[in-house]
Design a protein around this motif. Structure first.
Motif, PDB file in Angstrom:
ATOM      1  N   LYS A 155     -75.950  29.384  43.199  1.00 54.64           N
ATOM      2  CA  LYS A 155     -76.262  28.635  44.417  1.00 54.64           C
ATOM      3  C   LYS A 155     -75.830  29.420  45.663  1.00 54.64           C
ATOM      4  N   ARG A 185     -74.840  29.840  49.434  1.00 54.36           N
ATOM      5  CA  ARG A 185     -74.194  28.939  50.392  1.00 54.36           C
ATOM      6  C   ARG A 185     -75.231  28.351  51.355  1.00 54.36           C
ATOM      7  N   GLU A 186     -75.118  27.066  51.603  1.00 53.59           N
ATOM      8  CA  GLU A 186     -76.102  26.366  52.434  1.00 53.59           C
ATOM      9  C   GLU A 186     -76.176  26.940  53.843  1.00 53.59           C
ATOM     10  N   SER A 187     -75.066  27.478  54.322  1.00 52.72           N
ATOM     11  CA  SER A 187     -75.023  27.997  55.702  1.00 52.72           C
ATOM     12  C   SER A 187     -75.778  29.316  55.863  1.00 52.72           C
ATOM     13  N   ASP A 244     -70.639  38.177  44.646  1.00 50.11           N
ATOM     14  CA  ASP A 244     -70.168  37.824  45.984  1.00 50.11           C
ATOM     15  C   ASP A 244     -70.602  38.868  47.011  1.00 50.11           C
ATOM     16  N   GLU A 270     -74.130  38.132  47.978  1.00 49.12           N
ATOM     17  CA  GLU A 270     -74.219  36.983  48.889  1.00 49.12           C
ATOM     18  C   GLU A 270     -73.794  37.374  50.309  1.00 49.12           C
ATOM     19  N   GLU A 317     -76.058  37.368  53.720  1.00 52.41           N
ATOM     20  CA  GLU A 317     -75.655  36.705  54.960  1.00 52.41           C
ATOM     21  C   GLU A 317     -75.767  37.650  56.152  1.00 52.41           C
TER      22      GLU A 317
END
Length: 490
Positions: free
Chosen positions: A72, A74-76, A205, A208, A212
């Motif tokens: 998943k 991160r929603e942000s 990580d 991700e 971002e």
């Protein structure tokens, strides 16, 4: 410990060493295993302990749910959709000092006029006086980069994939957000013997955090994955893995590294669904530089040749070699990544590319090259060689060149769904179409290339024929080989 518990423990340890992954599916037990590993005897042992295994797996819900959580994003994390005008066309590259990474940097300097920001971390045990910059410069020049282009266009970014925000200082982060239009995420900890949890921080990580950064910069995102996110062979009823296939259609792969890339692809896919322009590149086996013969000592073909030469035996019959030289892989990835940011053509949907050689070579070409280089390799029946391979897997000796390749070899020597073993079950039509206008083609997998590889590997000390006769004798006595391995022998 009771005899029954000890028997179960021994079985689980054996399955783990053979690369077998167990999971509960409904009320049943599912075994994901390299083809040919689970014979009749082992299958009966699994059935004998089936209830105990299911009970044990169900008693550890956190192990499976934690991987589900890792899938998943991160929603942000969402694209910024910046409307401001860019002041540059800079590129952010991770993994630039790795074997493929140095060639990617060289190609970025050759195919683009962009400034390239390279994430580089301090390396423990580096020679005295060697800095991040000198290591990066040396690696890229070895891969063919023009020193003058490196000096004027490469900017080192101190950081670490395993740390929040990639370990990049806040001021530098803001600079990257302003300047970067393309994130090429190639960095990863590559170790086929390490479990997923040991690789997660850097490989998952880190992916991700890189996504971002791309979202904040409103940049396109390019993820270097692996063809091994797929099972070794297509499932029943299929003959091919297509570039458009969703990984949700297939079980998670075996091995911590492959699993970390599988999870990473899920994160990229989710980011793309949120509007991030993204591409995934899935290379198959990567071989050395086609021009110089320079090799990564940990890659597929190097380990393959080391394993054959060290044992002195290889299986009778053909195996397809679909490997791509590292210089060509880098050339293709940079060429395809450029298509995202050409005026008016920036891709908005996720693209996936399979990178394997379109004209594979028969394995006999490799053995012929070994013979010309003076290495003696006996061809033996596949069953005999496979037993040797399983002995290697059972010892869990990570230093053996064949250890991380055990599941790959066993699967590629089988047939599934009436598909011949020599057939490569990976569609490459999207890659082929995207490269139609390219002014380059893959180097031929011919005798000259294999001779160049063998010569460079020998010169570099990566091939040693002195162990060949010794280990081949041990093949006839697996227990002697196992005992020596456990007592600290080579």
């Amino acid at each position: 410990m009771s005899d029954q518990s000890q028997s179960l423990s021994e079985l689980l340890n054996e399955l783990r060493s053979l690369g077998v992954r167990l999971r509960v599916e409904g009320d049943g037990l599912r075994c994901d295993a390299p083809v040919g590993v689970i014979d009749k005897v082992l299958g009966n042992r699994i059935r004998e302990h089936k209830r105990q295994i299911i009970s044990l797996l169900r008693s550890r819900p956190n192990a499976e749910s934690s991987i589900d959580d890792d899938l998943k994003l991160r929603e942000s994390i969402r694209p910024a959709c910046n409307s401001g005008e860019r002041r540059s066309n800079a590129i952010f590259l991770t993994g630039a000092t790795g074997f493929l990474g140095r060639y990617l940097l060289s190609e970025l300097l050759r195919q683009t006029d962009a400034v390239v920001y390279c994430l580089v971390r301090n390396q423990e045990g580096a020679p005295t006086g060697e800095t991040r910059s000198t290591r990066l410069r040396s690696a890229s020049i070895d891969a063919g980069a023009d020193p003058s282009q490196f000096d004027s266009r490469v900017i080192e970014v101190p950081g670490d994939l395993s740390r929040p925000n990639l370990g990049i200082a806040s001021k530098t982060q803001e600079e990257l957000v302003r300047e970067v239009v393309c994130v090429l995420h190639n960095g990863a900890t590559v170790h086929h013997g390490m479990p997923y949890r040991s690789l997660k921080r850097a490989n998952v990580d880190g992916t991700e955090e890189s996504i971002e950064l791309a979202c904040r910069a409103d940049a396109s995102f390019h993820y270097v994955s692996t063809i091994s996110v797929f099972p070794p062979t297509p499932p029943s009823g299929r003959s091919m893995f297509y570039e458009s296939d969703s990984l949700d259609e297939f079980p998670a792969p075996q091995g911590g590294y492959n699993l970390s890339k599988w999870v990473g692809e899920h994160l990229v896919t989710e980011a793309s669904a949120r509007g991030l322009p993204a591409a995934i590149y899935r290379p198959g086996p990567i071989s050395g530089d086609s021009r110089t013969g320079q090799f990564n000592g940990q890659d597929f073909l190097c380990r393959l040749m080391q394993g054959y030469i060290q044992s002195g035996i290889a299986p009778v019959g053909e195996m397809t070699l679909d490997l791509l030289p590292v210089d060509y892989v880098a050339q293709v990835i940079v060429y395809l990544a450029k298509q995202f940011d050409l005026p008016g053509t920036r891709a908005q949907s996720l693209r996936r590319f399979h990178l394997l050689h379109p004209q594979p070579a028969p394995s006999d070409m490799l053995f012929d090259a070994c013979g010309r280089a003076g290495f003696s390799i006996d061809r033996v029946p596949y069953d005999q060689w496979f037993k040797h391979l399983m002995n290697v897997a059972a010892t869990a000796d990570e230093t053996h060149p064949l250890y991380p390749l055990a599941s790959l070899f066993s699967s590629r020597r089988t047939t599934t769904n009436d598909v011949p073993a020599e057939t490569i079950p990976f569609d490459m039509s999207c890659t082929r179409d995207a490269l139609e206008a390219a002014q380059f083609s893959p180097p031929a997998l011919d005798a000259d290339l294999f001779d160049r590889y063998l010569a460079k590997l020998t010169e570099s000390g990566l091939l040693d024929s002195s162990r060949s006769s010794r280990e081949s004798r041990m093949v006839e006595h697996p227990s002697a080989m196992l005992a020596e391995s456990r007592s600290g022998g080579p």
